[in-house]
Design a protein around this motif. Structure first.
Motif, PDB file in Angstrom:
ATOM      1  N   SER A  75      31.578 -37.516 -56.099  1.00 34.51           N
ATOM      2  CA  SER A  75      30.339 -36.728 -56.206  1.00 34.51           C
ATOM      3  C   SER A  75      30.469 -35.414 -55.444  1.00 34.51           C
ATOM      4  O   SER A  75      30.084 -34.352 -55.948  1.00 34.51           O
ATOM      5  N   ALA A  76      31.011 -35.486 -54.235  1.00 32.46           N
ATOM      6  CA  ALA A  76      31.216 -34.270 -53.436  1.00 32.46           C
ATOM      7  C   ALA A  76      32.222 -33.345 -54.113  1.00 32.46           C
ATOM      8  O   ALA A  76      32.038 -32.114 -54.135  1.00 32.46           O
ATOM      9  N   LEU A  77      33.264 -33.910 -54.668  1.00 31.67           N
ATOM     10  CA  LEU A  77      34.266 -33.114 -55.381  1.00 31.67           C
ATOM     11  C   LEU A  77      33.638 -32.439 -56.600  1.00 31.67           C
ATOM     12  O   LEU A  77      33.906 -31.262 -56.875  1.00 31.67           O
ATOM     13  N   GLY A  78      32.793 -33.165 -57.313  1.00 33.56           N
ATOM     14  CA  GLY A  78      32.106 -32.580 -58.466  1.00 33.56           C
ATOM     15  C   GLY A  78      31.242 -31.399 -58.076  1.00 33.56           C
ATOM     16  O   GLY A  78      31.219 -30.369 -58.761  1.00 33.56           O
ATOM     17  N   LEU A  79      30.537 -31.533 -56.960  1.00 33.26           N
ATOM     18  CA  LEU A  79      29.717 -30.432 -56.456  1.00 33.26           C
ATOM     19  C   LEU A  79      30.590 -29.231 -56.083  1.00 33.26           C
ATOM     20  O   LEU A  79      30.274 -28.087 -56.412  1.00 33.26           O
ATOM     21  N   ALA A  80      31.719 -29.498 -55.429  1.00 41.19           N
ATOM     22  CA  ALA A  80      32.633 -28.418 -55.031  1.00 41.19           C
ATOM     23  C   ALA A  80      33.257 -27.740 -56.252  1.00 41.19           C
ATOM     24  O   ALA A  80      33.353 -26.501 -56.300  1.00 41.19           O
ATOM     25  N   VAL A  81      33.659 -28.521 -57.236  1.00 47.89           N
ATOM     26  CA  VAL A  81      34.254 -27.954 -58.450  1.00 47.89           C
ATOM     27  C   VAL A  81      33.220 -27.113 -59.194  1.00 47.89           C
ATOM     28  O   VAL A  81      33.515 -26.004 -59.664  1.00 47.89           O
ATOM     29  N   SER A  82      31.996 -27.629 -59.298  1.00 42.72           N
ATOM     30  CA  SER A  82      30.919 -26.887 -59.949  1.00 42.72           C
ATOM     31  C   SER A  82      30.683 -25.545 -59.270  1.00 42.72           C
ATOM     32  O   SER A  82      30.604 -24.491 -59.923  1.00 42.72           O
ATOM     33  N   SER A  83      30.596 -25.565 -57.958  1.00 44.14           N
ATOM     34  CA  SER A  83      30.384 -24.329 -57.197  1.00 44.14           C
ATOM     35  C   SER A  83      31.577 -23.392 -57.322  1.00 44.14           C
ATOM     36  O   SER A  83      31.415 -22.185 -57.495  1.00 44.14           O
ATOM     37  N   GLY A  84      32.771 -23.943 -57.237  1.00 41.71           N
ATOM     38  CA  GLY A  84      33.983 -23.127 -57.335  1.00 41.71           C
ATOM     39  C   GLY A  84      34.135 -22.478 -58.701  1.00 41.71           C
ATOM     40  O   GLY A  84      34.477 -21.293 -58.805  1.00 41.71           O
ATOM     41  N   LEU A  85      33.889 -23.247 -59.765  1.00 40.20           N
ATOM     42  CA  LEU A  85      33.984 -22.682 -61.111  1.00 40.20           C
ATOM     43  C   LEU A  85      32.939 -21.583 -61.318  1.00 40.20           C
ATOM     44  O   LEU A  85      33.229 -20.544 -61.917  1.00 40.20           O
ATOM     45  N   THR A  86      31.739 -21.824 -60.810  1.00 43.27           N
ATOM     46  CA  THR A  86      30.687 -20.818 -60.944  1.00 43.27           C
ATOM     47  C   THR A  86      31.085 -19.530 -60.233  1.00 43.27           C
ATOM     48  O   THR A  86      30.951 -18.431 -60.791  1.00 43.27           O
ATOM     49  N   PHE A  87      31.609 -19.647 -59.032  1.00 43.75           N
ATOM     50  CA  PHE A  87      32.062 -18.471 -58.277  1.00 43.75           C
ATOM     51  C   PHE A  87      33.206 -17.762 -59.010  1.00 43.75           C
ATOM     52  O   PHE A  87      33.192 -16.539 -59.183  1.00 43.75           O
ATOM     53  N   LEU A  88      34.185 -18.532 -59.449  1.00 42.66           N
ATOM     54  CA  LEU A  88      35.338 -17.957 -60.139  1.00 42.66           C
ATOM     55  C   LEU A  88      34.915 -17.203 -61.400  1.00 42.66           C
ATOM     56  O   LEU A  88      35.316 -16.048 -61.613  1.00 42.66           O
ATOM     57  N   ILE A  89      34.106 -17.832 -62.209  1.00 45.82           N
ATOM     58  CA  ILE A  89      33.754 -17.249 -63.506  1.00 45.82           C
ATOM     59  C   ILE A  89      32.808 -16.059 -63.363  1.00 45.82           C
ATOM     60  O   ILE A  89      32.968 -15.054 -64.066  1.00 45.82           O
ATOM     61  N   THR A  90      31.829 -16.162 -62.464  1.00 42.88           N
ATOM     62  CA  THR A  90      30.856 -15.069 -62.345  1.00 42.88           C
ATOM     63  C   THR A  90      31.313 -13.971 -61.391  1.00 42.88           C
ATOM     64  O   THR A  90      31.260 -12.794 -61.734  1.00 42.88           O
ATOM     65  N   ASP A  91      31.768 -14.340 -60.210  1.00 38.81           N
ATOM     66  CA  ASP A  91      32.096 -13.337 -59.192  1.00 38.81           C
ATOM     67  C   ASP A  91      33.503 -12.750 -59.347  1.00 38.81           C
ATOM     68  O   ASP A  91      33.698 -11.548 -59.182  1.00 38.81           O
ATOM     69  N   ILE A  92      34.464 -13.584 -59.649  1.00 38.09           N
ATOM     70  CA  ILE A  92      35.848 -13.113 -59.741  1.00 38.09           C
ATOM     71  C   ILE A  92      36.149 -12.540 -61.131  1.00 38.09           C
ATOM     72  O   ILE A  92      36.681 -11.441 -61.255  1.00 38.09           O
ATOM     73  N   MET A  93      35.776 -13.302 -62.166  1.00 43.52           N
ATOM     74  CA  MET A  93      36.079 -12.869 -63.527  1.00 43.52           C
ATOM     75  C   MET A  93      35.018 -11.933 -64.104  1.00 43.52           C
ATOM     76  O   MET A  93      35.262 -11.261 -65.104  1.00 43.52           O
ATOM     77  N   GLY A  94      33.841 -11.918 -63.493  1.00 48.68           N
ATOM     78  CA  GLY A  94      32.773 -11.031 -63.951  1.00 48.68           C
ATOM     79  C   GLY A  94      32.120 -11.438 -65.261  1.00 48.68           C
ATOM     80  O   GLY A  94      31.515 -10.613 -65.937  1.00 48.68           O
TER      81      GLY A  94
END
Length: 129
Positions: A75-94
């Motif tokens: 569950s914690a890993l899922g939360l971290a992956v969700s947050s990480g993907l969101t950051f990667l896709i929106t902030d890094i990839m734009g």
């Protein structure tokens, strides 16, 4: 396997509804700040998910000392992956937030299902003969 996937989705939908309902009640009725209210909803949803997936989805005789920590870790890993993907896709990839949510909506449940099926709710191995 298709039956397990549909049961997994059913428990997931119920857990999501419980999360949102609990968070809304915590915020509006009890005046808990948004992050705290969300955390209340998250814990309610994790509890329902643990028992729902353990008993209903994977038909496991839950051994809480064995299965519980594994489920919390996933569950914690899922939360971290969700947050990480969101950051990667929106902030890094734009890219658009909607794209991030689409990726999260597929990647997190798919990986969670696999981890639950083959690790979290696996039958503990007995030592010795």
């Amino acid at each position: 396997m298709l039956g397990q996937l549909s049961r997994f989705a059913s428990v997931g939908v119920m857990s999501t509804l419980l999360h949102v309902l609990t968070a809304m009640i915590a915020k509006t009725v009890f005046g808990i700040p948004p992050q705290g209210a969300n955390l209340c909803g998250f814990f309610a949803a994790v509890s329902l998910s643990y028992f729902g997936h353990g008993r209903f989805t994977f038909d496991t005789d839950l051994q809480h000392r064995f299965h519980g920590p594994r489920f919390l870790g996933v569950s914690a890993l899922g939360l971290a992956v969700s947050s990480g993907l969101t950051f990667l896709i929106t902030d890094i990839m734009g890219l658009a937030f909607a794209i991030a949510m689409a990726v999260v909506a597929v990647a997190v449940p798919a990986s969670t299902f696999i981890m639950c099926k083959f690790w979290v709710f696996a039958t503990p191995q007995r030592d010795g003969p």
